[in-house]
Motif scaffolding. Sequence first.
Motif: not given
Length: 379
Positions: A350-358, A369-379
């Motif tokens: 859910r956190r990964r999904e919310l990071a993507r949606m935000n 989007p900030s680096h902090h937020l984009r880090a959740f989405l890095d593969s």
Amino acid sequence: MKVAYLAENFGRVDRAWSKGGDGLMHHTGHNVGNMAFWYAARMLIDADCHLVGRSTRAKDVPDDVRAFVIPAANFLNKDADLTQLAELVRDLDRPCLVFGLGAQAETADKPPALRPGTLSFLQEVAKRTPSLGIRGAFTQKLCGTFGVDNTTVLGCPSVLINPARDLGQRLQRRIDALTEDGPFAIHAACIKSVVQGVERELVRLAQLNPGSAYVVQRPVELIKAVYGEELNEKERAELTRCANFLGFAGRQDKLLAFLRSTLLVPDSIDGWVHGLRRFSAGVNTRIHGTLMCTAAEIPGVCIWHDTRTQELTQELRLPNLSVRAFNENRHSVRDMFAASGFDAAAFDARRRELARMNAEMIAQAGLAPSHHLRAFLDS
């Protein structure tokens, strides 16, 4: 890019010690928990933020502001009058980015009747954004009744403060290792009748486990009394009411003795989260207290008692209990977490999904989007 940012601060009250209880309440929107989403939303965008308040006039906002970022909370409630904020949105007339907008009611079958100024705010921001970031399904349904359908359920940005992508797994390991002797961080003092029994049990939990903290976000009377500040007649009466409500038979001296040995009043998010790391778990009637436990990587369970706490705990997949479930498991913190239905894998997903949606919502608003937020989405 410069944006207007609706908040009293970015998660810290400077020189809080010099401001007293009333000053602390003034600078935190009358609940120190508000600092959590002001702090968190700022972490998600790459922008130069210019702080504005609800009564700010558009003429006082710099001309080079390109958007209006609004970290929100219980804005949609029966007592709120957001007339001035609606005027600011309309007169500023910039793209809006809204995080965590929520409707508050005691039960889902009795949605709040919004005042005209609050309804105007809702409609004005809806005109200026591809999608409003809202807390959950209850809020989404209420918005729909007023013709506002461009909404996205995102919970609260505070769940993304901690950057660990395996945070749920870390919390589960702490849950598995829990013992019954604490120490516990108890975010409580929610003075409303539906949780009186719960609140008295939380006092007992703090008393039975040495080293535990009783974390107060409000009411101000508890804070002022412990810090030796003068209370007026109305505040003294409220302190007596709290003493009765919390199980001290109206004895202010008994209540104050308890608070002096356990009280913790946060004045910054960094200090709050760092200070929580010494506890084994949190047991709370406060939703942002639960989210700060989560940020600190200690398990926190929230006993929900209205649409706000139920909506957020369940949307964010946080450990949560109804009042009834808490009462059935009140003698064992381990049993509380076992009954909470926490699923570490579902929480992390859910956190990964919310990071993507935000990130998508921020980009749609024309911001980065900030680096902090984009880090959740890095593969």
